[in-house]
Motif scaffolding. Sequence first.
Motif: not given
Lengths: 197, 125
Positions: A39-40, A142, A152
């Motif tokens: 995801h990052d 992120y 987060t």
Amino acid sequence: MTEIGLSYPAQLGFADSELGLATCERARLEALGWPGCPHDSLMGEGSALVEVPFGSRTIVEKAPLHIFSQPVSPDLLGLLFAARGRSPVIADLVFGAVVLEAPSPFGGLIDTTIPLVPTVPKGPDVALLSLQTTIGPPSLRYSERVKGRLVTFEPKRMLLDVRCPRGGYRFAASVRFVDGTLAKARTTVRCPNSRRD
Amino acid sequence: MPGTVAASAVGIDDTGHLHLLKAFGSVLLEEGYAGGTLPGQAQVRLVVKSSVSATFSIAARGGTIHGGGRAALHSSGRYSSFGGSLWVSGGSGRYAHARGGGKLYGTIDRRTHAVVVQAIGRLTY
């Protein structure tokens, strides 16, 4: 379109941006789609207009687009674009971009090569007609482990230097088409009143 | 001969652990302590684009050393690493006539902007 070049201002802050704290390999993206990427590694989003053959005709389909950071290769920063059309035709398009040096007043050139994606034998290729993207959208989040807990956070975007150059922030773009023709454009974003150098 | 001073030559292997002073555009201003064969307080200006260019000064015992470097990016993600070459262009005090060169390696933590940089080479002064 087969190639897009975007030159950005030298004042654009790549250095202290937190976008792309992970990377996604192209093979992984092609095999698993964007859910398969860390995801990052997500850096941006947008949409693409794609022309695809549909029966005896061609149709234009709007596809969501995601931009990921890809591993440096060879010694060049890279981006991956993934467009995912689902209706009425399933059409996935993955293409890469590299960040190159650019002459002043630009800070760099994002050079994107768009592959021709074949469809049926003797039929037209999937064609990319237009692209609209936002790098570092406001919704981007992120996560990281802090003292064992997943936290987060909002990654720092690419900020423009507060010292605006005389005349404003300069951008330039070039687009090459499958027939070999080339279109170019330049624009300048004026300095905000509070930032003039 | 009277009145002349023999030049010294020394191998350099220094590692600096730097923290961010300021960031603007593509520029990171960093400073911190560099330990090794020529220890001292270092200030480094990194320009991070598709490659990395650097200018540095090290306040060592007896004087300051200035120089620069240029490196290719080897990895991105949270820890951006780079490697290339460095050069020494001069200095002050006992290093007023310093010259030299070698290799430059480093890593930037893009979350904290902490930089670890290693210089390996040769210095004459």
